[in-house]
Design an enzyme around this catalytic site. Structure first.
Site, PDB file in Angstrom:
ATOM      1  N   LYS A 182     105.601  40.779 -30.142  1.00  0.00           N
ATOM      2  CA  LYS A 182     104.923  40.178 -28.983  1.00  0.00           C
ATOM      3  C   LYS A 182     103.767  39.288 -29.430  1.00  0.00           C
ATOM      4  CE  LYS A 182     101.660  42.657 -26.743  1.00  0.00           C
ATOM      5  NZ  LYS A 182     100.375  41.947 -26.617  1.00  0.00           N
ATOM      6  N   ASN A 183     102.958  39.800 -30.365  1.00  0.00           N
ATOM      7  CA  ASN A 183     101.752  39.060 -30.733  1.00  0.00           C
ATOM      8  C   ASN A 183     102.027  37.837 -31.606  1.00  0.00           C
ATOM      9  OD1 ASN A 183     100.258  40.772 -29.205  1.00  0.00           O
ATOM     10  ND2 ASN A 183      99.290  41.860 -30.923  1.00  0.00           N
ATOM     11  N   ARG A 239      95.223  38.531 -21.274  1.00  0.00           N
ATOM     12  CA  ARG A 239      94.111  37.890 -21.969  1.00  0.00           C
ATOM     13  C   ARG A 239      94.584  36.813 -22.938  1.00  0.00           C
ATOM     14  NH1 ARG A 239      91.077  38.314 -25.686  1.00  0.00           N
ATOM     15  NH2 ARG A 239      88.855  38.068 -25.284  1.00  0.00           N
ATOM     16  N   CYS A 286      88.243  44.322 -20.369  1.00  0.00           N
ATOM     17  CA  CYS A 286      89.507  45.035 -20.255  1.00  0.00           C
ATOM     18  C   CYS A 286      89.295  46.467 -20.707  1.00  0.00           C
ATOM     19  CB  CYS A 286      90.607  44.349 -21.052  1.00  0.00           C
ATOM     20  SG  CYS A 286      90.422  44.514 -22.800  1.00  0.00           S
ATOM     21  N   ARG A 293      85.815  41.761 -24.568  1.00  0.00           N
ATOM     22  CA  ARG A 293      86.502  41.004 -25.614  1.00  0.00           C
ATOM     23  C   ARG A 293      86.137  39.541 -25.458  1.00  0.00           C
ATOM     24  NH1 ARG A 293      92.594  43.237 -25.538  1.00  0.00           N
ATOM     25  NH2 ARG A 293      92.852  41.960 -27.396  1.00  0.00           N
ATOM     26  N   ASP A 320      95.840  48.595 -33.164  1.00  0.00           N
ATOM     27  CA  ASP A 320      96.931  48.774 -32.201  1.00  0.00           C
ATOM     28  C   ASP A 320      97.792  50.006 -32.509  1.00  0.00           C
ATOM     29  OD1 ASP A 320      96.099  46.637 -30.746  1.00  0.00           O
ATOM     30  OD2 ASP A 320      97.704  45.277 -31.338  1.00  0.00           O
ATOM     31  N   VAL A 330      87.280  48.104 -34.685  1.00  0.00           N
ATOM     32  CA  VAL A 330      87.603  46.768 -34.161  1.00  0.00           C
ATOM     33  C   VAL A 330      87.171  46.599 -32.704  1.00  0.00           C
ATOM     34  CG1 VAL A 330      89.433  45.066 -33.802  1.00  0.00           C
ATOM     35  CG2 VAL A 330      89.501  46.549 -35.811  1.00  0.00           C
ATOM     36  N   ARG A 373     104.363  45.618 -20.750  1.00  0.00           N
ATOM     37  CA  ARG A 373     103.731  44.397 -21.286  1.00  0.00           C
ATOM     38  C   ARG A 373     104.117  44.178 -22.739  1.00  0.00           C
ATOM     39  NH1 ARG A 373      97.766  44.365 -21.188  1.00  0.00           N
ATOM     40  NH2 ARG A 373      98.362  42.579 -22.422  1.00  0.00           N
TER      41      ARG A 373
HETATM   42  C1  UD1 Z   1      94.644  40.519 -31.085  1.00  0.00           C
HETATM   43  C2  UD1 Z   1      95.895  41.194 -30.591  1.00  0.00           C
HETATM   44  C3  UD1 Z   1      95.588  42.628 -30.180  1.00  0.00           C
HETATM   45  C4  UD1 Z   1      94.903  43.378 -31.321  1.00  0.00           C
HETATM   46  C5  UD1 Z   1      93.709  42.587 -31.845  1.00  0.00           C
HETATM   47  C6  UD1 Z   1      93.099  43.199 -33.098  1.00  0.00           C
HETATM   48  C7  UD1 Z   1      97.184  39.358 -29.696  1.00  0.00           C
HETATM   49  C8  UD1 Z   1      97.740  38.678 -28.492  1.00  0.00           C
HETATM   50  N1  UD1 Z   1      96.411  40.441 -29.468  1.00  0.00           N
HETATM   51  O1  UD1 Z   1      93.727  40.484 -29.989  1.00  0.00           O
HETATM   52  O2  UD1 Z   1      96.830  43.266 -29.865  1.00  0.00           O
HETATM   53  O3  UD1 Z   1      94.437  44.621 -30.836  1.00  0.00           O
HETATM   54  O4  UD1 Z   1      94.099  41.243 -32.173  1.00  0.00           O
HETATM   55  O5  UD1 Z   1      94.061  43.336 -34.083  1.00  0.00           O
HETATM   56  O6  UD1 Z   1      97.453  38.962 -30.810  1.00  0.00           O
HETATM   57  N2  UD1 Z   1      85.665  38.880 -31.189  1.00  0.00           N
HETATM   58  C9  UD1 Z   1      84.437  38.281 -30.938  1.00  0.00           C
HETATM   59  N3  UD1 Z   1      84.438  36.980 -30.500  1.00  0.00           N
HETATM   60  C10 UD1 Z   1      85.582  36.277 -30.312  1.00  0.00           C
HETATM   61  C11 UD1 Z   1      86.806  36.886 -30.584  1.00  0.00           C
HETATM   62  C12 UD1 Z   1      86.811  38.202 -31.017  1.00  0.00           C
HETATM   63  O7  UD1 Z   1      83.404  38.896 -31.092  1.00  0.00           O
HETATM   64  O8  UD1 Z   1      85.494  35.095 -29.922  1.00  0.00           O
HETATM   65  C13 UD1 Z   1      85.703  40.295 -31.665  1.00  0.00           C
HETATM   66  C14 UD1 Z   1      86.398  41.240 -30.656  1.00  0.00           C
HETATM   67  O9  UD1 Z   1      85.498  41.684 -29.660  1.00  0.00           O
HETATM   68  C15 UD1 Z   1      86.869  42.337 -31.567  1.00  0.00           C
HETATM   69  C16 UD1 Z   1      87.214  41.595 -32.876  1.00  0.00           C
HETATM   70  O10 UD1 Z   1      86.548  40.343 -32.791  1.00  0.00           O
HETATM   71  O11 UD1 Z   1      85.828  43.240 -31.822  1.00  0.00           O
HETATM   72  C17 UD1 Z   1      88.682  41.346 -33.094  1.00  0.00           C
HETATM   73  O12 UD1 Z   1      89.247  40.802 -31.926  1.00  0.00           O
HETATM   74  P1  UD1 Z   1      90.442  39.753 -31.987  1.00  0.00           P
HETATM   75  O13 UD1 Z   1      91.065  39.756 -33.327  1.00  0.00           O
HETATM   76  O14 UD1 Z   1      89.953  38.461 -31.452  1.00  0.00           O
HETATM   77  O15 UD1 Z   1      91.462  40.349 -30.915  1.00  0.00           O
HETATM   78  P2  UD1 Z   1      92.463  39.516 -30.058  1.00  0.00           P
HETATM   79  O16 UD1 Z   1      92.819  38.265 -30.768  1.00  0.00           O
HETATM   80  O17 UD1 Z   1      91.952  39.417 -28.661  1.00  0.00           O
END
Ligand code: UD1
Length: 425
Positions: free
Chosen positions: A22-23, A92, A116, A121, A304, A326, A396
Site C-alpha cells: 500500500k505504502n 492522510r 489522527c 502528524r 507499523d 516514531v 484501508r
Molecule cells: C509513513 C507511512 C506510515 C508509517 C510511517 C513511519 C505512508 C503512506 N505511510 O507515514 O504507514 O507509519 O511512514 O514509517 O507511507 N514528521 C515531522 N514533520 C513532517 C513529517 C513527519 O515532524 O513534516 C515526523 C512525524 O510526526 C513522525 C516522523 O516524522 O514522528 C515520521 O513520520 P513520517 O515518516 O513522515 O510518516 P508518514 O510519511 O506520514
C-alpha cells in the site's frame, strides 16, 4: 459499521500470498501526475486507501481505469489542483499529490491533514523543503497553498527522516530546474520503489535507500509501466499470526530482505524461520520468549509492526519492553488488549508487557490500521470469541484479510453492516 468475529486458539498452518505494498502504491499513483501518457501500474493491493488515491486523481481530472490489481492512469487531463478536505481527512497520504501538482502544474491546494489516532502528524518538513525549492507556501482556511512557476533545485536537510516527506520532495525535484539534494532522507523500500518508477520515466535520481538522495531535475517524465513491490507490513503481520498461534506459515511473493529487523526479533523470540528468494517459512511450535523492541526509521524495526508485536509479546514468557520512537500516542491498542486479559503497562513511550497470558475473547474497538491488525492477532490467540468493531480501518490497508486468514485455518467472519447487529456492544 462492519464488525469481525474471531474464535481463537487454532494454530495457523499453510501458505499465504502477499499483496502489493500500500505504502508504495500510494506515492506511485500520485506520481502519475508528473507526466503525460498512460502509466500502467500492476500489483496494486485491493485496499480502500488505493481506491481513495484513484478517486483523488479523478477529482484532479486524471483518467483512471482501475480494475482489480491493475490501474491505467493518464494524467494529461489534470483540470484541478485542489485536494479537498473530504478526501484528505479519510487518508492522510493524500498529501502526496502536493509535490507532483506543484512541480507539473505550478500550484497545489491541499487540505491540511488533521490529527489522527497515532498522534499529531505534521507536514512541516514537506513544506519547508518545497519552500527551499522556491515555492510560495501559505495556509488559508485549513488548506495548504503552494505556488511556483518552476521549482529550483536546492539543498534540503530533513530534521527527522520522513517517508512521505522524502517522497513528496523527490517527486517535486524530478521536474525542478537543477539539482536537489535531500539530506537525512528516509530509506524505506517504498521510497526506492517510487524512485525506480520515476527513473523508468526519465527522472535522474541517485542515492535512494541512503541518507542522501540527489535528484537532477528534467523537463518532463514519460509514461511507463510498473509492478509494485510486495507489502512488508502485510507480510510481517502474517508471520506474527503464525507465531502468536504457535503455527507454521509460509509467505509467498514477499521480499525477505525488506523484513530483516522483524525476522531477527521473531528468531530471538524463538520462532524458526527459513528464508528463500521470495518466500519465508515460519514455525513457532515451541515456547516463545519476550524480546525488547525499539521502533525506528528503516532499516530499524518498523513502527507499523509495533501493535502486532505488543500482541505477540503477551504470548511470550517474561518481560518485553517495546519502545515507540516514531509516533507519540501509538498505543491505542493496549487498552483493548488489556480488556482481553493482557498484562501491559504504558510508561511514557514504552509498553511493558509481562507474559505469557492466555488472552480471552472480548469485544474490542479498532482505532487505526495497524492497531486493528494487533487486535486481530490477539483474537487469533485468545480463548473464545473476539468481536472487533470499526474494522473499516483494516480495509484501508489489508487486502482480503479475513479470507487470507481463513486460508490458514482461522475461524474469522466479517459481519456486514446492518446484519445481526442487535445484541452486540
Ligand atoms: C509513513 C507511512 C506510515 C508509517 C510511517 C513511519 C505512508 C503512506 N505511510 O507515514 O504507514 O507509519 O511512514 O514509517 O507511507 N514528521 C515531522 N514533520 C513532517 C513529517 C513527519 O515532524 O513534516 C515526523 C512525524 O510526526 C513522525 C516522523 O516524522 O514522528 C515520521 O513520520 P513520517 O515518516 O513522515 O510518516 P508518514 O510519511 O506520514
Amino acid at each position: 459499521m462492519d464488525r469481525t468475529t474471531i474464535t481463537g486458539g487454532v494454530p495457523l498452518r499453510g501458505e499465504v500470498e502477499i499483496s502489493g505494498a500500500k505504502n508504495a502504491a500510494l506515492p506511485i499513483l500520485a506520481s502519475s501526475i508528473l507526466g503525460g501518457g498512460e502509466c500502467v501500474i500492476t500489483n496494486l493491493p485491493r485496499v480502500v486507501d488505493v481506491l481513495t488515491m484513484g478517486r483523488l486523481l479523478e477529482i484532479l481530472g486524471a483518467k483512471v481505469q482501475h480494475e482489480g490489481n491493475r490501474a491505467v492512469i493518464n494524467a494529461s487531463t489534470i483540470s484541478s489542483t485542489q485536494a479537498p478536505y473530504d478526501l484528505v481527512k479519510t487518508m492522510r497520504a493524500s498529501v502526496l499529490v502536493l509535490g507532483p501538482l506543484l512541480a507539473r502544474w505550478g500550484e497545489a491546494t491541499v487540505s491540511m491533514p488533521g490529527g489522527c489516532a497515532i498522534g499529531s502528524r505534521p507536514v512541516n518538513l514537506h513544506l519547508a523543503g518545497l519552500a527551499k525549492m522556491g515555492a510560495d507556501v501559505s495556509m488559508e482556511h485549513g488548506y495548504i497553498r503552494v505556488k511556483a512557476k518552476r521549482l529550483k533545485g536546492a539543498q534540503i536537510y530533513c530534521d527527522t527522516p520522513t517517508v512521505t516527506g522524502t517522497e513528496n520532495l523527490m517527486m517535486a525535484a524530478s521536474l525542478a530546474e537543477g539539482t536537489t539534494v535531500i539530506e537525512n532522507a528516509a530509506k524505506e523500500p517504498e521510497i526506492t520503489d517510487l524512485a525506480d518508477f520515476l527513473v523508468k520515466r526519465g527522472a535522474r535520481i541517485d542515492g535512494v535507500g541512503t541518507d542522501v538522495v540527489t535528484i537532477e531535475g528534467v523537463r518532463e517524465l514519460h509514461e511507463s509501466d510498473h509492478d509494485v513491490i510486495p507489502d512488508r507490513i502485510e507480510a510481517g503481520t502474517y508471520l506474527v499470526a503464525g507465531a502468536i498461534t504457535r503455527g507454521a506459515v509460509t509467505l509467498r511473493r514477499c521480499r525477505p530482505n525488506h523484513l530483516d529487523a522483524l525476522l531477527m526479533k521473531l528468531r530471538e523470540a524463538g520462532a524458526i524461520i527459513e528464508v528463500e528468494k521470495d518466500r519465508i517459512h515460519l514455525n513457532a511450535a515451541s515456547r516463545l520468549k519476550g524480546v525488547d523492541i525499539r521502533t525506528l526509521p528503516y532499516p530499524g524495526f518498523p513502527t507499523d509492526m509495533q501493535a502486532q508485536m505488543v500482541a505477540l509479546m503477551t504470548a511470550a514468557e517474561g518481560m518485553s519492553v517495546i519502545t515507540e520512537t516514531v509516533f507519540e500516542s501509538r498505543f491505542m491498542h493496549v487498552e483493548e488488549l488489556r480488556r482481553m486479559g493482557a498484562e501491559v503497562k504504558i510508561e511514557g513511550t514504552r509498553a511493558v508487557v509481562t507474559g505469557p497470558t492466555q488472552l480471552t475473547g472480548a469485544p474490542v474497538m479498532a482505532s487505526d490500521l495497524r492497531a486493528s491488525a494487533g487486535l486481530v492477532l490477539a483474537g487469533l490467540a485468545a480463548e473464545g470469541t473476539t468481536e472487533i468493531l470499526r474494522v473499516y480501518h483494516l480495509d484501508r490497508g489489508y487486502e482480503r484479510m479475513e479470507e487470507k486468514l481463513r486460508g490458514l485455518g482461522a475461524t474469522i467472519t466479517r459481519h456486514k453492516e446492518g446484519a445481526a447487529a442487535a445484541g452486540t456492544r
